[in-house]
Design a protein around this motif. Structure first.
Motif, mmCIF file in Angstrom:
data_model
loop_
_atom_site.group_PDB
_atom_site.id
_atom_site.type_symbol
_atom_site.label_atom_id
_atom_site.label_comp_id
_atom_site.label_asym_id
_atom_site.label_seq_id
_atom_site.Cartn_x
_atom_site.Cartn_y
_atom_site.Cartn_z
ATOM 1 N N VAL A 18 0.820 -1.212 0.000
ATOM 2 C CA VAL A 18 0.000 0.000 0.000
ATOM 3 C C VAL A 18 0.857 1.266 0.000
ATOM 4 N N LYS A 19 2.113 1.146 0.442
ATOM 5 C CA LYS A 19 3.004 2.306 0.472
ATOM 6 C C LYS A 19 3.310 2.826 -0.932
ATOM 7 N N ALA A 20 3.077 1.996 -1.942
ATOM 8 C CA ALA A 20 3.321 2.425 -3.317
ATOM 9 C C ALA A 20 2.078 3.018 -3.976
ATOM 10 N N CYS A 21 0.937 2.997 -3.298
ATOM 11 C CA CYS A 21 -0.278 3.595 -3.864
ATOM 12 C C CYS A 21 -0.124 5.113 -3.945
ATOM 13 N N ALA A 22 -0.628 5.693 -5.017
ATOM 14 C CA ALA A 22 -0.610 7.155 -5.155
ATOM 15 C C ALA A 22 -1.612 7.762 -4.191
ATOM 16 N N SER A 23 -1.271 8.926 -3.636
ATOM 17 C CA SER A 23 -2.178 9.585 -2.698
ATOM 18 C C SER A 23 -2.893 10.778 -3.331
ATOM 19 N N LYS A 24 -2.222 11.453 -4.255
ATOM 20 C CA LYS A 24 -2.845 12.589 -4.946
ATOM 21 C C LYS A 24 -2.695 12.367 -6.441
ATOM 22 N N VAL A 27 -5.728 9.773 -11.604
ATOM 23 C CA VAL A 27 -5.921 8.437 -12.180
ATOM 24 C C VAL A 27 -6.342 7.493 -11.052
ATOM 25 N N PRO A 28 -7.625 7.208 -10.902
ATOM 26 C CA PRO A 28 -8.128 6.442 -9.753
ATOM 27 C C PRO A 28 -7.449 5.086 -9.557
ATOM 28 N N VAL A 29 -7.072 4.409 -10.645
ATOM 29 C CA VAL A 29 -6.512 3.065 -10.507
ATOM 30 C C VAL A 29 -5.167 3.088 -9.797
ATOM 31 N N SER A 110 -11.565 -2.380 -12.795
ATOM 32 C CA SER A 110 -11.025 -3.422 -13.664
ATOM 33 C C SER A 110 -9.498 -3.414 -13.617
ATOM 34 N N ALA A 111 -8.913 -4.604 -13.560
ATOM 35 C CA ALA A 111 -7.457 -4.717 -13.548
ATOM 36 C C ALA A 111 -6.854 -4.377 -14.907
ATOM 37 N N ASP A 112 -7.681 -4.303 -15.952
ATOM 38 C CA ASP A 112 -7.170 -3.965 -17.291
ATOM 39 C C ASP A 112 -6.586 -2.564 -17.328
ATOM 40 N N GLU A 113 -7.050 -1.682 -16.435
ATOM 41 C CA GLU A 113 -6.573 -0.304 -16.422
ATOM 42 C C GLU A 113 -5.273 -0.133 -15.625
ATOM 43 N N PHE A 114 -4.867 -1.188 -14.889
ATOM 44 C CA PHE A 114 -3.705 -1.075 -14.001
ATOM 45 C C PHE A 114 -2.408 -1.132 -14.808
ATOM 46 N N PRO A 115 -1.434 -0.257 -14.494
ATOM 47 C CA PRO A 115 -0.172 -0.256 -15.249
ATOM 48 C C PRO A 115 0.571 -1.580 -15.101
ATOM 49 N N ARG A 116 1.272 -1.964 -16.134
ATOM 50 C CA ARG A 116 2.058 -3.194 -16.103
ATOM 51 C C ARG A 116 3.344 -2.961 -15.321
ATOM 52 N N MET A 117 3.713 -3.900 -14.467
ATOM 53 C CA MET A 117 4.935 -3.814 -13.667
ATOM 54 C C MET A 117 6.041 -4.569 -14.387
ATOM 55 N N ASP A 118 7.082 -3.848 -14.826
ATOM 56 C CA ASP A 118 8.202 -4.447 -15.565
ATOM 57 C C ASP A 118 9.229 -4.981 -14.571
ATOM 58 N N THR A 119 9.388 -6.305 -14.550
ATOM 59 C CA THR A 119 10.388 -6.912 -13.676
ATOM 60 C C THR A 119 11.570 -7.475 -14.453
ATOM 61 N N ASN A 120 11.621 -7.177 -15.734
ATOM 62 C CA ASN A 120 12.755 -7.622 -16.556
ATOM 63 C C ASN A 120 13.871 -6.585 -16.473
ATOM 64 N N ILE A 121 14.469 -6.490 -15.286
ATOM 65 C CA ILE A 121 15.506 -5.502 -15.016
ATOM 66 C C ILE A 121 16.727 -6.250 -14.494
ATOM 67 N N ASN A 122 17.702 -6.467 -15.347
ATOM 68 C CA ASN A 122 18.858 -7.271 -14.925
ATOM 69 C C ASN A 122 20.124 -6.975 -15.731
ATOM 70 N N GLU A 123 20.167 -5.844 -16.397
ATOM 71 C CA GLU A 123 21.327 -5.524 -17.240
ATOM 72 C C GLU A 123 22.596 -5.367 -16.406
ATOM 73 N N SER A 124 22.487 -4.647 -15.285
ATOM 74 C CA SER A 124 23.607 -4.462 -14.367
ATOM 75 C C SER A 124 23.140 -4.790 -12.962
ATOM 76 N N SER A 125 24.086 -5.139 -12.095
ATOM 77 C CA SER A 125 23.714 -5.435 -10.719
ATOM 78 C C SER A 125 24.916 -5.279 -9.797
ATOM 79 N N PHE A 126 24.620 -5.128 -8.514
ATOM 80 C CA PHE A 126 25.658 -5.175 -7.503
ATOM 81 C C PHE A 126 25.074 -5.794 -6.237
#
Length: 367
Positions: A18-24, A27-29, A110-126
Motif C-alpha cells: 500500500v506504500k506504493a499507492c498514489a495519494s494525490k 488516475v483512480p486506478v 477493472s485490472a485492465d486499467e492497471f499499469p504493467r509492472m516491468d520486472t525484466n531488469i537485470n542488465e547491471s547489478s551489484f
C-alpha cells in the motif's frame, strides 16, 4: 476470482504494497491495489508510476482472476482481520470479503486499467551485505532534499568503482557521504535512487546477516526479498560532485565526546525548536565548546569539554542538522573540523572515516 487465505498473511502483504499507492492523483486506478489469484497464490501489486511494490502469498485459489481494490481503505480494513481466515471473491463490480460469520463488500475497478509492472531488469547489478545496505540508507537518506526544485537532490547517489561503493546525499544545506565495499558487481556503476525508494527497501529487506542484490536497467532499479519485489524509477541528470564541496584543509579541529555534545545540543535545541532555523551557537575556545541558544522562551549556555587544535571560532548552525549528523556517527569520540563562521564544516568519527557529514553554517548578525 475466488481465493481463501490467512488474515495475517494478507495483512502483511497489503501493508507492504500500500506504500506504493498514489495519494494525490487524477488516475483512480493508481490509488488501488491489484489483486491477482493464480496457481495457489495471491499477488498484490501497487504503483504510483514511480515506485512499484509486489508481494506474493500462499492461498487456496478456487477461481483465478484479478481485480483492483481501493488501496488505503482495503489496507485499513484487512489489518483489523489478522486473526481470521479470509475469503475474497468478486464478480467484477464489487469484492466480497468474508471472515468468520461476517461479510463486507467493496467497490472495485477493472485490472485492465492497471499499469504493467516491468520486472525484466537485470542488465547491471551489484550485491552487498544486507546490514551494509541498511547502514548506507540510514546514514544518508535523511540528508536528501524534500522539495521539487531540484529533483535529483531528492535521491542518494550510488557510485561503484571496483569493490568500492560511495553513497552521497545533499539538500543544499548539508551533505552526507558514506564509503564501503560491495560483495560483487557487474562493473562500475553510478545511479541516483529516490530516498523514498531507499527507505522502502530498508524496511523490506530482513534484519539479517544475509546479502541483497540490486538490479539496474533503463533508468530503473529492482530489489527482491521474501516474495516481495520492488521496482522504481531512478533520477537522471548530473549529481553535484562532492569533491568540489568538501574542504581539503581546516583551521580548527575539535575532538569531543559524542554523548556529552549530543546531550548539550539537544537541550539547547529545545528552546529554539519553533524558530525557523532552530539556531544554536558553538563558541569554541580554550579547552571547551560553549553550546548556547537564545529565544523568547529563554536561553541556554553549556560548556562541553573538548580537545581543540587551531584557532578559536564562534559559529551558528541549525540544531537539527548537527543532531542528525551526530546521531549517525557510531564512535565514542567524534571530530568537528572548521575554517570560519561562513564556510561549511565537517563532522565524522575520530577513527573510522567512512562516514562524513558536511553542514553549512547559518549567517547571523554577529558573524
Amino acid at each position: 476470482m475466488k481465493a481463501v487465505c490467512e488474515g495475517i498473511d494478507l495483512s502483511d502483504a497489503v501493508l507492504k504494497v500500500v506504500k506504493a499507492c498514489a495519494s494525490k492523483t487524477t488516475v483512480p486506478v493508481l490509488e488501488c491495489i491489484k489483486i491477482s489469484a493464480e496457481n495457489d497464490n495471491l499477488t498484490l501489486t501497487a504503483t504510483d508510476n514511480e515506485i512499484s511494490i509486489c508481494k506474493t502469498i500462499k492461498a487456496d485459489v478456487f477461481e483465478e482472476g484479478e481485480v483492483c481494490v481501493p488501496g488505503k481503505y482495503f489496507a485499513d480494513f484487512i489489518k483489523k482481520l489478522e486473526g481470521v481466515q479470509i475469503t475474497l471473491s468478486t464478480d467484477g463490480k464489487k469484492m466480497d470479503i468474508i471472515y468468520a460469520d461476517s461479510q463486507t463488500d467493496m467497490q472495485v475497478l477493472s485490472a485492465d486499467e492497471f499499469p504493467r509492472m516491468d520486472t525484466n531488469i537485470n542488465e547491471s547489478s551489484f550485491k552487498l551485505k544486507t546490514s551494509d545496505l541498511k547502514k548506507f540508507i540510514n546514514s544518508t537518506s535523511f540528508c536528501c532534499a524534500t522539495d521539487d526544485s531540484r529533483p535529483i537532490l531528492k535521491g542518494c547517489q550510488f557510485v561503484i568503482t571496483g569493490e568500492d561503493i560511495c553513497v552521497t546525499s545533499l539538500d543544499g544545506f548539508r551533505l552526507a557521504t558514506v564509503k564501503g565495499k560491495v560483495l560483487s558487481s557487474t562493473g562500475d556503476l553510478e545511479i541516483v535512487c529516490p530516498a523514498r525508494t531507499l527507505n522502502e527497501i530498508e524496511k523490506m529487506i530482513p534484519e539479517s546477516e544475509g546479502e541483497t542484490e540490486i538490479f539496474v536497467q533503463r533508468g530503473m532499479i529492482l530489489v527482491a526479498s521474501d516474495n516481495t519485489v520492488l521496482t522504481s524509477r531512478l533520477y537522471s541528470g548530473d549529481f553535484i560532485k562532492k569533491e568540489n564541496i568538501i574542504p581539503k584543509d581546516f583551521i580548527t579541529v575539535v575532538t569531543v565526546n559524542k554523548d556529552l555534545l549530543k546531550a548539550s545540543i539537544e537541550r539547547a535545541a529545545i528552546l529554539v525548536r519553533n524558530d525557523k532555523n532552530s539556531l544554536i551557537i558553538f563558541d569554541i575556545n580554550g579547552e571547551k565548546i560553549d553550546v548556547s541558544s537564545n529565544s523568547e522562551i529563554g536561553s541556554v549556555q553549556e560548556p562541553v569539554k573538548a580537545n581543540i587544535q587551531g584557532k578559536d571560532i564562534r559559529i551558528a548552525m541549525n540544531s537539527k542538522f548537527i543532531i542528525d549528523a551526530v546521531n549517525a556517527l557510531s564512535e565514542e569520540e567524534i571530530v568537528l573540523s572548521f575554517n570560519n563562521q561562513i564556510q561549511p564544516f565537517t563532522c565524522e568519527n575520530a577513527n573510522d572515516k567512512d562516514n562524513l557529514y558536511l553542514i553549512l553554517p547559518v549567517r547571523t548578525a554577529s558573524n
